[in-house]
Design a protein around this motif. Structure first.
Motif, PDB file in Angstrom:
ATOM      1  N   LEU A 233      -2.160  34.879  60.556  1.00 20.33           N
ATOM      2  CA  LEU A 233      -2.738  35.455  61.767  1.00 20.33           C
ATOM      3  C   LEU A 233      -1.707  35.557  62.883  1.00 20.33           C
ATOM      4  O   LEU A 233      -1.713  36.515  63.664  1.00 20.33           O
ATOM      5  N   PHE A 234      -0.797  34.586  62.950  1.00 19.84           N
ATOM      6  CA  PHE A 234       0.220  34.620  64.000  1.00 19.84           C
ATOM      7  C   PHE A 234       1.159  35.814  63.770  1.00 19.84           C
ATOM      8  O   PHE A 234       1.735  35.964  62.695  1.00 19.84           O
ATOM      9  N   PRO A 235       1.365  36.681  64.771  1.00 21.18           N
ATOM     10  CA  PRO A 235       2.206  37.886  64.607  1.00 21.18           C
ATOM     11  C   PRO A 235       3.696  37.554  64.637  1.00 21.18           C
ATOM     12  O   PRO A 235       4.400  37.847  65.610  1.00 21.18           O
ATOM     13  N   GLU A 236       4.192  36.958  63.569  1.00 20.34           N
ATOM     14  CA  GLU A 236       5.569  36.448  63.560  1.00 20.34           C
ATOM     15  C   GLU A 236       6.598  37.561  63.725  1.00 20.34           C
ATOM     16  O   GLU A 236       7.598  37.403  64.428  1.00 20.34           O
ATOM     17  N   LYS A 237       6.372  38.688  63.075  1.00 22.60           N
ATOM     18  CA  LYS A 237       7.337  39.788  63.157  1.00 22.60           C
ATOM     19  C   LYS A 237       7.419  40.327  64.593  1.00 22.60           C
ATOM     20  O   LYS A 237       8.499  40.671  65.079  1.00 22.60           O
ATOM     21  N   TYR A 238       6.279  40.385  65.242  1.00 21.70           N
ATOM     22  CA  TYR A 238       6.251  40.854  66.635  1.00 21.70           C
ATOM     23  C   TYR A 238       6.998  39.882  67.538  1.00 21.70           C
ATOM     24  O   TYR A 238       7.800  40.277  68.390  1.00 21.70           O
ATOM     25  N   TRP A 239       6.743  38.583  67.343  1.00 20.57           N
ATOM     26  CA  TRP A 239       7.463  37.577  68.133  1.00 20.57           C
ATOM     27  C   TRP A 239       8.970  37.704  67.920  1.00 20.57           C
ATOM     28  O   TRP A 239       9.747  37.584  68.880  1.00 20.57           O
ATOM     29  N   LYS A 240       9.406  37.931  66.682  1.00 22.36           N
ATOM     30  CA  LYS A 240      10.832  38.028  66.391  1.00 22.36           C
ATOM     31  C   LYS A 240      11.480  39.158  67.180  1.00 22.36           C
ATOM     32  O   LYS A 240      12.592  39.012  67.695  1.00 22.36           O
ATOM     33  N   GLN A 241      10.812  40.298  67.282  1.00 22.28           N
ATOM     34  CA  GLN A 241      11.370  41.427  68.004  1.00 22.28           C
ATOM     35  C   GLN A 241      11.501  41.114  69.494  1.00 22.28           C
ATOM     36  O   GLN A 241      12.516  41.425  70.124  1.00 22.28           O
ATOM     37  N   LEU A 242      10.478  40.468  70.061  1.00 23.25           N
ATOM     38  CA  LEU A 242      10.541  40.117  71.475  1.00 23.25           C
ATOM     39  C   LEU A 242      11.611  39.067  71.735  1.00 23.25           C
ATOM     40  O   LEU A 242      12.345  39.154  72.731  1.00 23.25           O
ATOM     41  N   ASN A 243      11.707  38.091  70.852  1.00 23.55           N
ATOM     42  CA  ASN A 243      12.678  37.021  71.053  1.00 23.55           C
ATOM     43  C   ASN A 243      14.107  37.535  70.902  1.00 23.55           C
ATOM     44  O   ASN A 243      15.012  37.131  71.640  1.00 23.55           O
ATOM     45  N   PHE A 244      14.305  38.438  69.940  1.00 22.78           N
ATOM     46  CA  PHE A 244      15.622  39.048  69.755  1.00 22.78           C
ATOM     47  C   PHE A 244      16.006  39.848  71.000  1.00 22.78           C
ATOM     48  O   PHE A 244      17.141  39.766  71.487  1.00 22.78           O
ATOM     49  N   TYR A 245      15.062  40.600  71.528  1.00 20.57           N
ATOM     50  CA  TYR A 245      15.306  41.392  72.734  1.00 20.57           C
ATOM     51  C   TYR A 245      15.694  40.501  73.910  1.00 20.57           C
ATOM     52  O   TYR A 245      16.675  40.759  74.620  1.00 20.57           O
ATOM     53  N   TYR A 246      14.925  39.438  74.108  1.00 25.64           N
ATOM     54  CA  TYR A 246      15.132  38.592  75.290  1.00 25.64           C
ATOM     55  C   TYR A 246      16.476  37.871  75.255  1.00 25.64           C
ATOM     56  O   TYR A 246      17.089  37.640  76.303  1.00 25.64           O
ATOM     57  N   ASN A 247      16.944  37.539  74.061  1.00 27.81           N
ATOM     58  CA  ASN A 247      18.160  36.724  73.936  1.00 27.81           C
ATOM     59  C   ASN A 247      19.420  37.532  73.654  1.00 27.81           C
ATOM     60  O   ASN A 247      20.458  36.962  73.315  1.00 27.81           O
ATOM     61  N   THR A 248      19.349  38.851  73.769  1.00 28.75           N
ATOM     62  CA  THR A 248      20.528  39.691  73.549  1.00 28.75           C
ATOM     63  C   THR A 248      20.783  40.572  74.774  1.00 28.75           C
ATOM     64  O   THR A 248      19.981  40.605  75.713  1.00 28.75           O
ATOM     65  N   ASN A 249      21.880  41.296  74.723  1.00 23.02           N
ATOM     66  CA  ASN A 249      22.261  42.191  75.809  1.00 23.02           C
ATOM     67  C   ASN A 249      21.235  43.309  75.958  1.00 23.02           C
ATOM     68  O   ASN A 249      21.000  44.067  75.028  1.00 23.02           O
ATOM     69  N   LYS A 250      20.623  43.404  77.128  1.00 20.45           N
ATOM     70  CA  LYS A 250      19.559  44.389  77.347  1.00 20.45           C
ATOM     71  C   LYS A 250      20.076  45.714  77.902  1.00 20.45           C
ATOM     72  O   LYS A 250      19.298  46.627  78.175  1.00 20.45           O
ATOM     73  N   ALA A 251      21.390  45.793  78.090  1.00 20.95           N
ATOM     74  CA  ALA A 251      21.957  47.046  78.590  1.00 20.95           C
ATOM     75  C   ALA A 251      21.815  48.157  77.557  1.00 20.95           C
ATOM     76  O   ALA A 251      21.738  49.340  77.897  1.00 20.95           O
ATOM     77  N   TRP A 252      21.821  47.761  76.287  1.00 27.01           N
ATOM     78  CA  TRP A 252      21.628  48.748  75.216  1.00 27.01           C
ATOM     79  C   TRP A 252      20.729  48.142  74.144  1.00 27.01           C
ATOM     80  O   TRP A 252      21.056  47.116  73.564  1.00 27.01           O
TER      81      TRP A 252
END
Length: 284
Positions: A233-252
């Protein structure tokens, strides 16, 4: 003679399990059930020093992921001139976040129910007492479990996917136990099943077949069944995308990140149908 420790491994030359082949998938799942049954026969030994790996309970892991999802959403909400990826997050966040909260709320206290068997909770190690646990890991894990009302879990593979299942001539080998720990064995089943389900577009028939292949060899108890469902039930794949976004360079932001979010949204109806069938099959 110099005190250096070495590991000797037996290597298999066989190929990995074909995740597109339903027969090989079922074969791997049934072998996992056999492995879990064998791991339950092994008594815990202090010299394993399993405290050297930080073991996080499933509940605490989901709680951390929920906080990370909120943090990423709050960051995006405060931005001006949002990118396509960020707009996709704002459009889909509430739906997936509700799933995450529901899974976490149900997981809390699951393994503290009256009558729960001994495998139903991994001993939780805290950062504060990590140094103490290093000195006498197994005993401190047991003490931690007693203090929290938890019971010590069983040995788990810890990092199972199709790359760790090899198809031999008349046998199936499960390899790489670098993340073995004491915990809930249903987590191994979840990891392998989720990888397969994502590749097969959340095919409900295949999912139930995998579950049957496991339980024909090692039936799960009520709490393990609930645990398996709440992990799905926990949306693990969705969390992974958000966490990857937050912890990387957001300029691109890579275009594939946006594509993955869109894919998750398009597959959600099939995933929801599978969750409904899984809930019924597990009799939750």
């Amino acid at each position: 003679g110099d005190g250096t420790g070495y590991i000797m491994k037996e290597w298999f030359s066989d190929r990995e399990c074909n995740i597109r082949d339903s027969y090989e998938i079922r074969q791997g799942i049934s072998r996992l059930a056999m492995l879990h049954g064998q791991l339950r026969q092994i008594p815990v030994r202090e010299e394993w020093n399993m405290g050297s790996i930080f073991i996080e309970s499933l509940e605490k892991e989901q709680e951390r992921h929920v906080k990370e999802m909120k943090r990423a959403r709050n960051f995006i909400r405060g931005k001006r001139g949002k990118t396509e990826f960020e707009l996709c997050v704002m459009d889909s966040f509430d739906y997936f976040f509700e799933q995450a909260k529901e899974a976490l709320n149900q997981m809390k206290g699951l393994f503290l129910e009256n009558g729960a068997p001994e495998q139903l909770a991994a001993a939780e190690l805290s950062v504060e007492n990590a140094a103490e646990n290093m000195e006498n890991p197994v005993e401190n894990m047991k003490n931690s479990a007693r203090k929290q009302g938890n019971r010590l879990g069983y040995l788990c593979h810890g990092d199972l996917d199709q790359h760790h299942v090899l198809m031999g001539n008349g046998y199936t080998a499960i390899i790489e136990y670098n993340r073995m720990h004491l915990g809930v064995q249903a987590e191994d089943l979840y990891r392998l099943m989720r990888k397969v389900m994502e590749k097969h577009g959340w095919d409900g028939d295949l999912g139930i077949t995998m579950l049957d292949s496991y339980e024909r060899v090692r039936p799960m108890d009520k709490q393990e069944r609930k645990c398996l469902y709440y992990m799905f039930l926990f949306p693990e794949k969705y969390w992974k995308q958000l966490n990857f976004y937050y912890n990387t360079n957001k300029a691109w932001i890579p275009a594939k990140s946006t594509d993955k979010l869109k894919s998750l949204k398009s597959q959600e109806s099939a995933r929801s149908r599978f969750l409904s069938r899984l809930e019924a099959a597990l009799m939750i």
